[in-house]
Design an enzyme around this catalytic site. Structure first.
Site, PDB file in Angstrom:
ATOM      1  N   SER A 104       0.789  -1.236   0.000  1.00  0.00           N
ATOM      2  CA  SER A 104       0.000   0.000   0.000  1.00  0.00           C
ATOM      3  C   SER A 104       0.819   1.282   0.000  1.00  0.00           C
ATOM      4  O   SER A 104       0.243   2.366  -0.110  1.00  0.00           O
ATOM      5  CB  SER A 104      -0.966  -0.009   1.183  1.00  0.00           C
ATOM      6  OG  SER A 104      -1.980  -0.957   0.956  1.00  0.00           O
ATOM      7  N   TYR A 197     -10.749   2.286   5.518  1.00  0.00           N
ATOM      8  CA  TYR A 197      -9.722   1.968   4.520  1.00  0.00           C
ATOM      9  C   TYR A 197     -10.286   1.025   3.475  1.00  0.00           C
ATOM     10  O   TYR A 197     -10.831  -0.031   3.794  1.00  0.00           O
ATOM     11  CB  TYR A 197      -8.550   1.324   5.246  1.00  0.00           C
ATOM     12  CG  TYR A 197      -7.262   1.237   4.487  1.00  0.00           C
ATOM     13  CD1 TYR A 197      -6.398   2.321   4.417  1.00  0.00           C
ATOM     14  CD2 TYR A 197      -6.882   0.050   3.874  1.00  0.00           C
ATOM     15  CE1 TYR A 197      -5.192   2.229   3.758  1.00  0.00           C
ATOM     16  CE2 TYR A 197      -5.673  -0.048   3.206  1.00  0.00           C
ATOM     17  CZ  TYR A 197      -4.833   1.044   3.149  1.00  0.00           C
ATOM     18  OH  TYR A 197      -3.638   0.955   2.491  1.00  0.00           O
ATOM     19  N   SER A 198     -10.158   1.388   2.195  1.00  0.00           N
ATOM     20  CA  SER A 198     -10.671   0.556   1.104  1.00  0.00           C
ATOM     21  C   SER A 198      -9.777   0.697  -0.116  1.00  0.00           C
ATOM     22  O   SER A 198      -9.591   1.794  -0.644  1.00  0.00           O
ATOM     23  CB  SER A 198     -12.106   0.945   0.750  1.00  0.00           C
ATOM     24  OG  SER A 198     -12.542   0.237  -0.403  1.00  0.00           O
ATOM     25  N   ASN A 199      -9.243  -0.415  -0.579  1.00  0.00           N
ATOM     26  CA  ASN A 199      -8.402  -0.404  -1.768  1.00  0.00           C
ATOM     27  C   ASN A 199      -9.165   0.055  -3.006  1.00  0.00           C
ATOM     28  O   ASN A 199      -8.557   0.558  -3.962  1.00  0.00           O
ATOM     29  CB  ASN A 199      -7.820  -1.798  -1.992  1.00  0.00           C
ATOM     30  CG  ASN A 199      -6.887  -2.212  -0.878  1.00  0.00           C
ATOM     31  OD1 ASN A 199      -6.026  -1.452  -0.473  1.00  0.00           O
ATOM     32  ND2 ASN A 199      -7.068  -3.420  -0.368  1.00  0.00           N
ATOM     33  N   GLY A 342       2.992  -0.705   3.956  1.00  0.00           N
ATOM     34  CA  GLY A 342       2.362  -1.612   3.016  1.00  0.00           C
ATOM     35  C   GLY A 342       2.396  -3.047   3.495  1.00  0.00           C
ATOM     36  O   GLY A 342       3.300  -3.467   4.206  1.00  0.00           O
TER      37      GLY A 342
END
Length: 387
Positions: A104, A197-199, A342
């Site tokens: 990330s 949190y969301s990709n 990440g």
């Protein structure tokens, strides 16, 4: 397969164990390896410094196959340290400042490109997603006409996280597939009313970059960030590229507490895309975050927006706050570090930079699901920035 961990992307199994494991004999004898930018004489007799001791703890006590650190001081001098082994099968050394999958941390690169386009007047932070991708973002409680670009970068859009729903199919994923997976599920909340949190947010940000520029996201990251600041060991893997290009420690996965570590170094990273696909080194990450804070990548107005934060403790730990692709954490020695971190199958990275020129990144070669191990990794970063 890839649900959200406390920070980033999760491996291709929901059964990964969290129990500490005994080190292999090869790993045990490799604790205490330290490499300096200018090698010191009789290094084997030097008492390990605070950073080296922190890496040793990650290998010896937390069961990491390897740990790597790069520390940059206020004067720009860099020191790299390692512990453990680079390959459990052969017992080979950990490559000095080896490449790892940075998960990330990729989000910060994506956010910088978006904010550069904001500075150029080509994207508006408070413009709705639908203005750039008309009709694309629709679902249960989801409407691109109600979601701002800023909310994508800050995780306040309410979009569900696609990586919670991909299953165990490790293959190439096109960005639109990732988005479509997310849109099959209801919104988490009304845009702008909460933080989660969301990709998916960063897949959409990447799609907007491509729509506005007419070029692949990977090319924009390369020409706008990687080449201008000289990140010689950082790249966005090409479609279908499963290997890591330069010297690297192997990355490992444990599916269950009693399972052995499994080498997962070679994997298709496309399911991370704009949210987590990139490869780099600790030293290159230090260079990137230092250049960002120093104003070498963004105009002052956009950097200020990037550093405007909201609480993000649920994902990033006590007192952490999230800006536009940038995380602030308080340091035990005072002040803040700015970075991201990440998590990707086989690797976990943490780090940050300070406004006075310090920077540190630490990587380990298995993805962490154990809270105690995460705290150890974060303490290693704090040690590196505070000593």
């Amino acid at each position: 397969m890839r649900g959200q961990t406390r920070q980033g992307l999760r491996p291709p199994s929901r059964r990964q164990g969290t129990r500490r494991r005994a080190l292999s004999a090869a790993a045990a004898v490799a604790i205490g390896v330290m490499t300096l930018a200018a090698p010191a004489p009789a290094a084997a007799t030097v008492r390990p410094d605070a950073v080296q001791r922190a890496l040793n703890v990650l290998v010896r006590d937390d069961g990491m196959p390897a740990a790597l650190a790069s520390v940059q001081d206020r004067d720009g001098r860099t020191r790299t340290s390692t512990a453990g082994v680079g390959d459990l099968a052969t017992g080979s050394k950990v490559p000095r400042d080896g490449q790892v999958r940075i998960g990330s941390n990729t989000k910060t690169f994506t956010a910088v490109v978006v904010l550069q386009l904001v500075g150029e007047g080509r994207i508006g932070l408070d413009t709705k997603v639908d203005d750039y991708l008309p009709g694309l973002v629709r679902g249960e409680g989801i409407d691109g006409r109600n979601i701002k670009v800023r909310q994508l970068l800050q995780h306040t859009s309410g979009l569900p996280n696609y990586s919670n729903y991909l299953g165990d199919d490790v293959r190439y994923y096109a960005p639109r597939e990732l988005l479509d997976t997310a849109l099959q599920h209801p919104a988490d909340f009304v845009p702008g009313t909460s933080w989660k949190y969301s990709n998916t947010n960063y897949v959409l940000a990447g799609l907007i970059v491509q729509k506005i520029t007419g070029r692949p996201l990977a090319e924009e990251i390369d020409r706008r960030i990687i080449k201008p600041i000289g990140l010689r060991h950082t790249y966005f893997p090409a479609p279908g590229e499963m290997t890591i290009r330069e010297p690297h420690p192997h990355g490992y996965l444990r599916n269950a507490a009693d399972d052995p570590l499994r080498d997962i170094t070679e994997i298709d990273p496309s399911w991370g895309w704009a949210a987590g696909q990139m490869v780099s080194t600790n030293s290159d990450l230090n260079r990137f975050f230092s250049a960002l804070l120093a104003g070498h990548l963004l105009p002052s107005a956009q950097l200020a927006q990037m550093r405007s934060t909201v609480p993000a403790e649920a994902t990033f730990g006590p007192a952490a706050r999230y800006g536009l692709g940038l995380v602030s954490r308080p340091l035990p020695c005072g002040g803040l570090s700015w970075g991201h971190g990440g998590s990707f199958p086989g690797y976990e990275t943490r780090g940050g930079a300070t406004d006075d020129g310090r920077a540190a990144n630490v990587a380990v070669t298995t993805q962490l699901t154990d809270e105690a191990a995460r705290r150890s990794l974060e303490r290693a970063v704090d040690t590196a920035l505070c000593h």
